[in-house]
Design a protein around this motif. Sequence first.
Motif, PDB file in Angstrom:
ATOM      1  N   ILE A 103       0.820  -1.222   0.000  1.00 14.70           N
ATOM      2  CA  ILE A 103       0.000   0.000   0.000  1.00 14.70           C
ATOM      3  C   ILE A 103       0.852   1.270   0.000  1.00 14.70           C
ATOM      4  CG2 ILE A 103      -1.964  -1.111   1.124  1.00 14.70           C
ATOM      5  CD1 ILE A 103      -1.041   0.123   3.768  1.00 14.70           C
ATOM      6  N   GLU A 106      -0.290   4.003  -2.408  1.00 11.85           N
ATOM      7  CA  GLU A 106      -1.659   4.520  -2.360  1.00 11.85           C
ATOM      8  C   GLU A 106      -1.634   6.037  -2.213  1.00 11.85           C
ATOM      9  OE1 GLU A 106      -4.559   2.817  -2.680  1.00 11.85           O
ATOM     10  OE2 GLU A 106      -3.356   1.037  -3.122  1.00 11.85           O
ATOM     11  N   ARG A 164      -8.114  11.439   1.674  1.00 19.11           N
ATOM     12  CA  ARG A 164      -9.155  10.724   0.928  1.00 19.11           C
ATOM     13  C   ARG A 164     -10.198  11.703   0.395  1.00 19.11           C
ATOM     14  NH1 ARG A 164     -11.926   5.821   3.983  1.00 19.11           N
ATOM     15  NH2 ARG A 164     -12.503   7.539   5.378  1.00 19.11           N
TER      16      ARG A 164
END
Length: 222
Positions: A103, A106, A164
């Motif tokens: 990850i 990401e 996010r």
Amino acid sequence: MKNPQHNNKKVRRIATHARPHLDELAALWLVMRFGKSCFPDAQQASLHFWTSGAMAPDWRPEPTDLLIGVGSSPYNEHPALMTGQRRKQGQCAATLIAQAMGIAGERELAPILAYVAGTDAAPERDPFGLAVCVKDLNERFAGDSQRVIGIVFAILDAKFHAQRQFHSCAAEFAKLRLEGKATVVEAERGGKTLRIVAATTGNSKFQSWARWPQGLGAAVVI
């Protein structure tokens, strides 16, 4: 996705050093928030704090141990005490864990990992930054590592949520344009083309994203 140390075996114990630094806490946060498949049962594992980076004298290694920033663990960027190896340059416990979990790239996590790794070697360069604040918290709440963990996890949760939210703007903008709630206008001024964006949105990160060169590169956001 298989983990090189655990091969997806259940984690029973997690160990790091006493008064863990930001990179160890960030690594632990990654395991707790995103490591369900890579580190099964880590959320229920017992947490131990060694007095130094070397193995605790009474520690009996088990295959289901997860060592973060201590011992000869692959998640320790300075394993010299155990192996004589040099520090893993540009790495920290958090980046090593993230790479093992697949990850590290990401987009929501990359800026967090870059900050943690960048401040790990020389936290004093940013005296009011999170890495130094973690050290101050360890001093302030000596003997209460769980309290420090709770505070730092809350901060990392907030930063992840912000990232996010920021990166959700592209999809949101596309939807708003289809609904007629967003427009882009280009105007000439002083020989330059300025992009002006107008949108109806409650996303607090939209303006920053719209001005971001990799977003819309807008000069004006309304």
